[in-house]
Structure formats: C-alpha cells, structure tokens
Design an enzyme around this catalytic site. Sequence first.
Site, PDB file in Angstrom:
ATOM      1  N   GLU A 276      -6.297   2.910   5.734  1.00  0.00           N
ATOM      2  CA  GLU A 276      -7.346   1.875   5.708  1.00  0.00           C
ATOM      3  C   GLU A 276      -8.050   1.695   7.042  1.00  0.00           C
ATOM      4  O   GLU A 276      -9.253   1.464   7.108  1.00  0.00           O
ATOM      5  CB  GLU A 276      -6.769   0.525   5.258  1.00  0.00           C
ATOM      6  CG  GLU A 276      -6.502   0.427   3.764  1.00  0.00           C
ATOM      7  CD  GLU A 276      -5.124   0.938   3.356  1.00  0.00           C
ATOM      8  OE1 GLU A 276      -4.498   1.677   4.147  1.00  0.00           O
ATOM      9  OE2 GLU A 276      -4.693   0.590   2.245  1.00  0.00           O
TER      10      GLU A 276
ATOM     11  N   GLU B 201       0.842   1.096  -1.494  1.00  0.00           N
ATOM     12  CA  GLU B 201       1.152  -0.333  -1.661  1.00  0.00           C
ATOM     13  C   GLU B 201       1.812  -0.577  -3.019  1.00  0.00           C
ATOM     14  O   GLU B 201       2.736  -1.380  -3.133  1.00  0.00           O
ATOM     15  CB  GLU B 201      -0.119  -1.170  -1.499  1.00  0.00           C
ATOM     16  CG  GLU B 201      -0.608  -1.173  -0.056  1.00  0.00           C
ATOM     17  CD  GLU B 201      -1.854  -2.014   0.151  1.00  0.00           C
ATOM     18  OE1 GLU B 201      -2.904  -1.625  -0.382  1.00  0.00           O
ATOM     19  OE2 GLU B 201      -1.766  -3.053   0.832  1.00  0.00           O
TER      20      GLU B 201
END
Length: 694
Positions: A123, A103
């Site tokens: 995730e 990210e």
Amino acid sequence: MSVSFETRGNVAVALVDRPPVNAIDAGVRAGLLDAIARAAADPAIDALVVACVGRTFMSGADLSELGSSIPPPPYAALLGALENFAKPVIAAMHGTPMGGGVEIAMACHYRCATAGTRLGMPEITLGILPGAGGTQRLPRLVGIEGALDLLLSGAPIDAKRARELGLIDEIIGDDVVEGGVGFARQLIERRAGARPTRARPAPPPLSESMIAAAVARHARGLKGRTTQNLVFESLRAASDLPFDEGLKLEARLSANSLETIESRALRHVFFAERACGRIPGIESSSAPTPEVRRAAVIGAGTMGSGIAMALADGGVSVSLIERNQAALDRGLKIISDNYTQSMQRGRIDAATAAARRALIQGSLAFESARDADVVIEAVFEDFDLKRSVLAQIDPIVRPDAVIASNTSSLSMTALASLVARPERVIGLHFFSPAHVMRLLEIVRGARTSDATILFALALAKKLRKVGVVVGDGFGFVGNRMMLDGYFREAEVMLLEGVAPERIDAVMEQFGFAMGPNRVNDMAGVDVGTRVRAELAKRESRPPPYHVVSDSLTALGHLGQKTGRGIYRYEASDRTPLPNPELKLLTQALAEKYGVAAREVSDEEIQERCVLSLVNIGAQILDEDLAYRAADIDVVWTSGYGFPRWRGGPMFYADTLDIEYVVSRIEKYWPVAPLLRQLASDGRTFADWDRARGS
Ligand SMILES: NC(=O)c1ccc[n+]([C@@H]2O[C@H](COP(=O)([O-])OP(=O)(O)OC[C@H]3O[C@@H](n4cnc5c(N)ncnc54)[C@H](O)[C@@H]3O)[C@@H](O)[C@H]2O)c1
C-alpha cells in the site's frame, strides 16, 4: 459467482475465482461471507479453508473501488466473520497475495502457502495506509519490527521468510487446495482450535529509536514521503488501544491517506503506466499479441550489451553482432561480468545467470539476424552509418521482422528512408544502463505501422519495461524536455552566477535523487554535447544553449571520469567538491553571451527547472508528439528521476492549479498555447487526457 463452496469430508473449502488476479470486489466479499455462513451452518464441518483458483490468492483490493465509497458488504464484516468463526479458518495461499489479500489471510486463524508464494503489503507504494486491519493484525503476528519493514518497504517476501517471521504457519505443496485441506486435517487432529489474531497479545509500544532505525533502513524509498507517518500512528494504536479502537483509528487514517496529493500522485503514475500500453485509435485486442523469441542486436557497446542483457532477462535469445572480434569480445565480457556481479550480490542464482548468459550469442555477420523477430541497432550515433546498417539488414531479415534503432537523437523517419518496408521500422530508445532502466521510449516514424507499434509495446512488456509511444520530434519526449527545459535552465542559472551546489540542493529537496549538475558530471558532460551536436542538425537552438557543458567538453573536463567537470573530484571518490575553475568559466561565458549576474531565489530555481518541463510538455502535446499528458509523466518518473510521489510534471502542474502555473511561467517564457487554453477553460491536464478519450 466468484466464490464456490465445497466440502472434503469434514473440511469446507471456499474457493475464490475472479480472474485475472482475484482482486477483492463486492462479489468476492459477498461470496466469502456466504461460504462462511454455509460452513457455520453445517455441524459436520470442523474447519474452513479459504483458497483461490487461477494465478494467485487474492491479490489485493479492487483498485477501481478505491476512492469511491466501497460497495457493500464492507471489509470489516468479512474480516469479522472469518476471525470470529468458531472453528479453525485456514488461508491457503499461492501466487502473489498483496495488501487486502494478505489482510484477509491475517484475519484467518492459520495461514499456509506454497513455496513459490510471494506476499506483501504494498500500500505504501500507492501512498495508502492499509485499511482492513493490516496495521493492527500484522504486528500481532510478526512483531513490531517485522511489521515496520513490511509496511514501510511495500516489498514482497517469499514463503520461507514469511514463515520465519510468523506471517504463515506452514509451507504446503503446489496443489493449494489439497495442501490447505491437508493442513486443516492436521489442525483438526491436533485439536487446534480457532485462533483469532485479535486475541493475540498486543505488540510492545513503538519507540522512537525503532522508528529511527526503520526509517534509516528504508530511507531511499521514504525520501520526501509522508505515508510512513500514518504507519507509525497506526502501529502505535496497535499497542496502545483496544483492538476495536485500533481498527477504527486505522480506518480513519486509511481513508485520509486516499485524499493526500501524495497518494493521488502515486496512483496516477500507477494507472498511467498501465494506460500507456493502450494507444488511442489502435485496437490491440483485434491483433494477437506478437511473440518475441529471437532478437538480434547490432553493436555491442555500452547500449548494445545492456539491450542484449535486457532481452535475455526477458527470456529472448539474442545474436549480438559486432564489426570486429575485439569489440565483440569487449561487449561479451561486459555481459559476463555483469551476470557474475548480479550473482555475487545475490540478485540471481548461478543457474539463472548461466541460463541468461547462454541466451546471448556473439557474431560478426549480419546473417545471424536471419531468424530474428526483431533487430535493434545500437551502433555509433552517426546518421549515415545507422541508415546504411538498417538498409543492409532489411533484405536479410524475415519480411515480418521489426527493424529498430536505439538512436537518441536522429529522425526515425529519415533513418527508415532506405529500408524497403519502412512500416516495420521503429525507434526503441533504451536508457542507460539498458538492462536496469525501466523506461523505453518507442518512437514512431511517419510510416511506422500500427502492428509495429503493438509489437514494440509487447516487447516492452516482455522486458518488464514501461513502453511509452512518442513522436519523432527533436529529442523525442524525455530529452527534449530535459535539454530545452530543465537542464537548459540549470545552465543559464550557472551563467547568472548561481552556484551549482545550490541548484542541486533545491532540486534534490524537490525530490530528484540527484540535482542536474551532479547528473551531468556522472553521465559525462560530453554525452550531452554529442547528443546536442546531432540534434542541432535537425533544429538549431540559439546561444547560450548549454554553452557551459559544451565548453567543459571542449576543455576535456568531462565530469567524474576525468576528475573535473561542473564539480571537482578526488581520485576514486565520487563526492562532488567545489570547483573554483567553474566560476571563472561561467563568468567568462556570461560576459561573452551578455548574461547578467542576478540574485536567484530557491523558489525561482525550482520554478525554472520544473515549470519549464510543464511548458514544454504542453507544447509536445500540442504538437501531437505524445498521446497523453500522463504518458509524459511516465517518461519523467520512470526515466528521468522526477519524484514519483509528485506524479510527474504534468500531474504536478494540475495539483498546483493551471491558472497559477501560467501566471508563473509567463514571468520566464512564452506560455504554451495549450496551457493558456486549459487555464482559460478552467481545465487540467487530466481533463485534457479524459476529453481525448484516453
Ligand atoms: N550511452 C547512452 O547513454 C545512450 C542512451 C540512449 C541511446 N544511446 C544510443 O545508443 C547507440 C549506441 O551508443 P553507445 O553508447 O552504446 O555507443 P558505443 O560507442 O559504446 O557502442 C557502439 C558500438 O557499435 C559498434 N559498431 C559500430 N559500427 C558497427 C557496425 N557497422 N556493425 C556492428 N557494430 C558496429 C562499435 O564497435 C561499438 O562497439 C547510439 O545511437 C546512442 O545515441 C546511447
């Protein structure tokens, strides 16, 4: 300081150094913000490179910050500062950037990586929705379908694939700082300016057909799961909402995802798998990590050949010892065929297959175990044979070598009785197929030393398995719970007149990949019968304990391999078909053992199969045969197909509420004392683990 700042001519480099894996904690975020500010303040700087020293680019969020409120500075501040920087910002990656690390890279303007880099958004495997802009930036870089695949699979991709997808722009040489700076210079030369990901066009709307196709591609991992719905909602926002609104929605959904039972369960198993390598009362840091370079495996049957492959896959050289040439040739052929198959399926390349195969040498003499760090016997399950093999190998091997048995039912303490150094003897209970299954039950006998336990744990790690240390009781941990609990109940229900299809359907609905009857037929009904026959020599169990399976074995109806077992099978087809003969058999057995036919609800099927595991798990803890409730959860999620997203049987009981669990269990069986105690104290298994300091 976890981030240093340097300049190379007109290129600034922010270098993160937070061992071991550059997890992103508050110090890293603050350090990066600081570096950005310094680069911004220097007019001579034309580009900023973000890179890391050590094993990997930022691997992900610091998981210990999860669930609590994240300490400042917030991710959003860092990502905004990177993205809004006036000059090009380049992420230069190596190692295994994951989640939060990716990210951060996506908030940079350009991305480059060394050829060996593997990066991903894992995730979902923890039941979490990415919360640092991942779902908003990823589809802007790789398109909606690429984003769906990365976010739903959670699996990493290599640098080449990342470049094809548009996740990275350039593959650089192995010196990541030099490569990153070189790429920055090219950009400066090309007058490529700042290129914020947020400014790229929003992805096209996510259609129902795209969702259906993606779900079909990832059906296996998504079965029973809900996190994917948050992924869809967040990706919809990426196309429908202005960027900042999308970020806000993602942040809210991400925070909510942390609260779900699914996410708590997945994180519980994640941490439990790490915790089971630490043994209360054994200080692992005081001893050097044992080296495992050479092993010997005795017996080249189903298990021995699988164990030899597991060792070779972990880089350990193996002497595979058999009693005659024919048996040895058979075993070595299984191994060669397996490696060829893995190669043909593209799982390993030809050189790797050849190198691993070359690590395994066949032999007909125990002498070949002379140099081994560990000897693992996997001969027939016969007490006298195994005990004598261990005793014969003992004077041959080095005095510090570990002597292990792959027994699934015999007492390790008794097997060690003829060995001069019983402290070096331990059980290594691999599961079939041994080179695939992750679980390794490490069975400590009464005299097994701490050093031997640490050796076994180090070996498990080297083989990339989860090693769980268990006591030397009936069936150890996994088989005891399966045979005395789950499978026993499933059989009694057959006697009560419940159709096997219904039992399987309920348990598959619960989340097991296959119901107990299908598993029994697939493994071979006789396998359980043989294990129970050995176990009965340790402790007997009153009928109707597994009488259905034992009768099928006696009839030669062994499941898939004979075309008949609990179900019926057509030739070369594994689809279970209704078996009218079973009904006659179970009726006759029910009459013989006085089991009355009953109406059994789906709820009861599930409760008897699952809560029996909880009750026996509690007994196992009471009897000191496992260190933690969480260890039992690891055994069941990694070795017996218990749905990981339910956290394992003990965690599942915690989520149901222990008092409620007790109220249900007492309808069926005597309640384990530990469960009653927990219920009356208002405590959970997690509390119990914590109180034991583990
Ligand atoms: N099959 C499973 O699913 C499973 C799972 C866990 C543990 N185990 C355990 O693993 C062990 C082996 O099981 P398996 O299924 O591989 O059996 P197997 O019959 O396939 O193989 C046993 C091998 O041992 C060899 N052997 C016998 N005596 C020997 C000796 N004196 N010296 C050298 N080799 C000898 C035999 O020739 C044979 O090849 C058993 O203890 C079993 O309980 C099996």
